[in-house]
Every structure is written in structure tokens, then in C-alpha cells.
Scaffold this active site. Structure first.
Site, mmCIF file in Angstrom:
data_model
loop_
_atom_site.group_PDB
_atom_site.id
_atom_site.type_symbol
_atom_site.label_atom_id
_atom_site.label_comp_id
_atom_site.label_asym_id
_atom_site.label_seq_id
_atom_site.Cartn_x
_atom_site.Cartn_y
_atom_site.Cartn_z
ATOM 1 N N ARG A 24 0.820 -1.213 0.000
ATOM 2 C CA ARG A 24 0.000 0.000 0.000
ATOM 3 C C ARG A 24 0.854 1.262 0.000
ATOM 4 N NH1 ARG A 24 -4.845 -0.108 3.932
ATOM 5 N NH2 ARG A 24 -5.241 1.729 2.663
ATOM 6 N N SER A 44 -17.298 12.548 5.680
ATOM 7 C CA SER A 44 -17.375 13.358 4.455
ATOM 8 C C SER A 44 -18.484 14.401 4.559
ATOM 9 C CB SER A 44 -17.621 12.482 3.225
ATOM 10 O OG SER A 44 -16.541 11.598 3.023
ATOM 11 N N TYR A 100 -8.920 13.903 -7.228
ATOM 12 C CA TYR A 100 -9.341 15.190 -6.656
ATOM 13 C C TYR A 100 -8.628 15.427 -5.334
ATOM 14 C CZ TYR A 100 -12.770 12.108 -4.232
ATOM 15 O OH TYR A 100 -13.392 11.100 -3.529
ATOM 16 N N PRO A 101 -8.350 16.706 -5.051
ATOM 17 C CA PRO A 101 -7.748 17.035 -3.765
ATOM 18 C C PRO A 101 -8.833 17.348 -2.734
ATOM 19 C CG PRO A 101 -7.717 18.962 -5.172
ATOM 20 C CD PRO A 101 -8.410 17.876 -5.956
ATOM 21 N N GLN A 112 -8.294 2.615 -4.379
ATOM 22 C CA GLN A 112 -8.023 3.994 -3.978
ATOM 23 C C GLN A 112 -6.583 4.123 -3.502
ATOM 24 O OE1 GLN A 112 -8.285 2.282 -1.267
ATOM 25 N NE2 GLN A 112 -8.452 3.489 0.577
ATOM 26 N N HIS A 149 -16.216 5.164 7.635
ATOM 27 C CA HIS A 149 -15.802 5.504 6.265
ATOM 28 C C HIS A 149 -15.219 4.267 5.558
ATOM 29 C CE1 HIS A 149 -13.243 7.548 3.182
ATOM 30 N NE2 HIS A 149 -12.284 6.768 3.633
HETATM 31 O O1 76R Z 1 -6.365 1.541 7.032
HETATM 32 C C1 76R Z 1 -6.936 1.943 6.012
HETATM 33 O O2 76R Z 1 -6.394 2.711 5.200
HETATM 34 C C2 76R Z 1 -8.355 1.544 5.792
HETATM 35 C C3 76R Z 1 -9.284 2.490 6.458
HETATM 36 C C4 76R Z 1 -9.240 3.858 5.775
HETATM 37 C C5 76R Z 1 -8.631 5.029 6.261
HETATM 38 C C6 76R Z 1 -7.865 5.237 7.559
HETATM 39 C C7 76R Z 1 -9.818 4.186 4.486
HETATM 40 C C8 76R Z 1 -10.467 3.280 3.662
HETATM 41 N N1 76R Z 1 -9.612 5.517 4.234
HETATM 42 C C9 76R Z 1 -8.872 6.053 5.284
HETATM 43 C C10 76R Z 1 -8.409 7.363 5.411
HETATM 44 MN MN1 76R Z 1 -10.359 6.599 2.680
HETATM 45 N N2 76R Z 1 -11.055 7.630 1.083
HETATM 46 C C11 76R Z 1 -11.103 9.004 0.997
HETATM 47 C C12 76R Z 1 -11.910 9.355 -0.128
HETATM 48 O O3 76R Z 1 -14.820 11.528 -1.449
HETATM 49 C C13 76R Z 1 -14.743 11.404 -0.209
HETATM 50 O O4 76R Z 1 -15.779 11.504 0.508
HETATM 51 C C14 76R Z 1 -13.420 11.193 0.452
HETATM 52 C C15 76R Z 1 -12.302 10.766 -0.495
HETATM 53 C C16 76R Z 1 -12.305 8.184 -0.737
HETATM 54 C C17 76R Z 1 -13.147 8.030 -1.982
HETATM 55 C C18 76R Z 1 -11.769 7.104 0.046
HETATM 56 C C19 76R Z 1 -11.936 5.752 -0.253
HETATM 57 N N3 76R Z 1 -9.565 8.314 3.458
HETATM 58 C C20 76R Z 1 -8.731 8.390 4.529
HETATM 59 C C21 76R Z 1 -8.250 9.743 4.650
HETATM 60 C C22 76R Z 1 -7.249 10.276 5.674
HETATM 61 C C23 76R Z 1 -8.003 10.698 6.882
HETATM 62 C C24 76R Z 1 -7.125 11.184 8.012
HETATM 63 O O5 76R Z 1 -6.010 10.679 8.173
HETATM 64 O O6 76R Z 1 -7.577 12.090 8.752
HETATM 65 C C25 76R Z 1 -8.854 10.471 3.642
HETATM 66 C C26 76R Z 1 -8.667 11.931 3.334
HETATM 67 C C27 76R Z 1 -9.676 9.557 2.904
HETATM 68 C C28 76R Z 1 -10.467 9.905 1.834
HETATM 69 N N4 76R Z 1 -11.083 4.831 1.882
HETATM 70 C C29 76R Z 1 -10.981 3.562 2.414
HETATM 71 C C30 76R Z 1 -11.636 4.715 0.619
HETATM 72 C C31 76R Z 1 -11.872 3.317 0.341
HETATM 73 C C32 76R Z 1 -12.421 2.784 -0.980
HETATM 74 C C33 76R Z 1 -11.468 2.605 1.470
HETATM 75 C C34 76R Z 1 -11.518 1.092 1.679
HETATM 76 C C35 76R Z 1 -10.180 0.549 1.268
HETATM 77 C C36 76R Z 1 -10.054 -0.914 1.502
HETATM 78 O O7 76R Z 1 -10.158 -1.323 2.656
HETATM 79 O O8 76R Z 1 -9.838 -1.604 0.507
#
Ligand code: 76R
Length: 245
Positions: A127, A219, A141-142, A181, A168
Site C-alpha cells: 500500500r 465526508s 481530486y484534492p 483507492q 468511512h
Molecule cells: O487503514 C486503512 O487505510 C483503511 C481504512 C481507511 C482510512 C484510515 C480508508 C479506507 N480511508 C482512510 C483514510 Mn479513505 N477515502 C477518501 C476518499 O470523497 C470522499 O468523501 C473522500 C475521499 C475516498 C473516496 C476514500 C476511499 N480516506 C482516509 C483519509 C485520511 C483521513 C485522516 O487521516 O484524517 C482520507 C482523506 C480519505 C479519503 N477509503 C478507504 C476509501 C476506500 C475505498 C477505502 C476502503 C479501502 C479498503 O479497505 O480496501
């Protein structure tokens, strides 16, 4: 102060969007165009070799709409290699026909809300140093987490942030196999806090995931989004057709 989450960081990342100046491209001689295409394909081959050796990764997409024509995403072990690559591209013949449209600098990031991942764990390595999928569609997108009045992500307690991100992740996991992602952090590097890159075989899955996530508390309350770029995969072998005029 609320406690910052620890992150583990992987490869540095550059999203580089360019617009093709088709008018001057058409005015160029066939020899010039062929030379530019060949040189660009050689660059792509060179980057593919870096990927084969797992020293980085890259993908190229054709942007849909007027924001840009090409969307290049590059991963490298150091930030220096990102500028090396960017400069190499800028010096190429094809670059004479490219205009900058947008760029975004970040680093692959895993936050440690649900326990610590170890850099020795192969799953974590995969990862942090991902070989990017060459799926049919890509979206970038940011985004920021809001910091306004009562809605301030950065003043929420760690446990509460962890709970919201767990919720989430449950939405995200429903799209396993459909959407991949890559979350990159850009604190100190660029104008937003994170870059979100999504890959899908079927473009509609990008829309469904992003829409469904809007309803997740994290979100709905805290997500702020920049411009969206969506594109279709551009393989090296399709380059001649794509640039043919
Ligand atoms: O440990 C992991 O990485 C799995 C749990 C997880 C975290 C901690 C996770 C899973 N995300 C995490 C953190 Mn995410 N993610 C986004 C977006 O459009 C939006 O509403 C938001 C944009 C998408 C589409 C997405 C998808 N994620 C984060 C963070 C950092 C937060 C922080 O540190 O404060 C952001 C900004 C963010 C945003 N996320 C997943 C996904 C998907 C598809 C998963 C499941 C991945 C998997 O388990 O295969």
C-alpha cells in the site's frame, strides 16, 4: 490540543495534467510529430522499466472534458526524482506541444487510526509502494478536512476521528475489486491536505462510491473538495492513434 494521528509514508507522488496544443501539433511536420511520439514512447518505456524494478510506478490517462488532455500520475522514492522526471518530460519534443493544466504534489500515506502497520509487513508495503493499476478509468481530486467553528476535524479527539474513519472504511470496502483507492497526503506540499486517486474498470463505480461516501459522517461534516479530474486509460501502444492528426 487533540492528538495528531501517526502516519506511515511511502512513495512521493506527482499528478501532472497537461493540455495538448492541437493547433501547433497539426502545424508541425510529420517528421517532427513522429519524432515527438517516438521520444515520448521511449520515455514511457524507461518509466515502465523503473516500475518493473519496483522503484516507482506511473500511469497515463486521457482526461475527459476541458480541464486537461493528459493526466500523468508518478510515484517515486524521493521528491528529487519527481522533479528529475518532470524536467525530463519538459525537455522532450512532445512538451513543445503541451501546456500546463494542473499539478499536485503529495506522498502515499497510511494513517494509523486502527493500530500500527509495520513497514516490514508485505501488505503495508504494497500500500505504501503501490504499482498503480492500469484500469480503464481514473479519477483524481484534492480534499481538506474542515476547520470551521464547531466543525473542526483537527480539534476532534483521536477516538472520535478513528470511529468516523472506521465507518468511512466500511463504505469503501463495499467497493473492493471495483474501485482501487490511493490516498496521498500533501500537508506542507500542496494547496489541499490530501489527494484522492481512484481507479475503476467501470466509470459508474467512481460516481457510486463518491456519492455514497458523501453520506458518511466524516465526508458529510468535514469533507471539502477541490476540482475533479476523470480520465480513460492511455496505453503506450495507443499513443500513435491518439496523437494522429
Ligand atoms: O487503514 C486503512 O487505510 C483503511 C481504512 C481507511 C482510512 C484510515 C480508508 C479506507 N480511508 C482512510 C483514510 Mn479513505 N477515502 C477518501 C476518499 O470523497 C470522499 O468523501 C473522500 C475521499 C475516498 C473516496 C476514500 C476511499 N480516506 C482516509 C483519509 C485520511 C483521513 C485522516 O487521516 O484524517 C482520507 C482523506 C480519505 C479519503 N477509503 C478507504 C476509501 C476506500 C475505498 C477505502 C476502503 C479501502 C479498503 O479497505 O480496501
Amino acid at each position: 490540543a487533540a492528538e495528531a494521528v501517526k502516519t506511515v509514508d511511502g512513495w512521493y507522488c506527482l499528478h501532472d495534467m497537461r493540455t495538448i496544443d492541437w493547433t501547433s501539433w497539426k502545424l508541425a511536420s510529420k517528421e517532427e510529430r513522429d519524432e515527438a511520439i517516438q521520444e515520448f514512447k521511449n520515455l514511457l518505456t524507461k518509466w515502465e522499466d523503473v516500475e518493473k524494478e519496483e522503484n516507482g510506478s506511473n500511469v497515463l490517462y486521457k482526461v475527459v472534458g476541458q480541464k486537461a488532455d493528459l493526466m500523468l500520475m508518478i510515484l517515486r522514492p524521493t521528491m528529487n526524482e519527481l522533479t528529475d522526471l518532470e524536467t525530463e518530460l519538459n525537455k522532450s519534443k512532445l512538451a513543445e506541444f503541451l501546456q500546463p493544466a494542473y499539478s499536485y504534489v503529495s506522498v502515499v500515506e497510511l494513517s494509523q487510526y486502527s493500530g500500527n502497520s509495520s513497514a516490514d509487513d508485505p501488505k503495508t508495503r504494497e500500500r505504501l509502494y503501490p504499482i498503480l493499476p492500469k484500469w480503464e478509468h481514473m479519477c483524481f481530486y484534492p480534499m481538506d478536512k474542515r476547520r470551521q467553528g464547531d466543525e473542526n476535524w483537527y480539534s476532534l479527539p483521536f477516538k472520535e476521528r478513528a470511529r468516523q474513519l472506521y465507518e468511512h472504511s466500511k463504505t469503501g470496502r463495499k467497493y473492493a475489486g471495483e474501485v482501487k483507492q490511493v490516498i496521498t497526503g500533501s500537508f506542507g506540499f500542496d494547496d489541499w491536505e490530501w489527494g484522492v486517486t481512484l481507479f475503476a474498470h467501470d466509470a459508474i463505480q467512481l460516481k457510486k462510491l463518491v456519492y455514497e461516501m458523501r453520506f458518511d459522517e466524516v465526508s458529510a461534516k468535514y469533507g471539502e473538495f477541490g476540482a475533479f479530474y476523470v480520465g480513460n486509460h492511455l496505453a503506450k501502444d495507443d499513443m500513435d492513434d491518439y496523437l494522429h492528426v
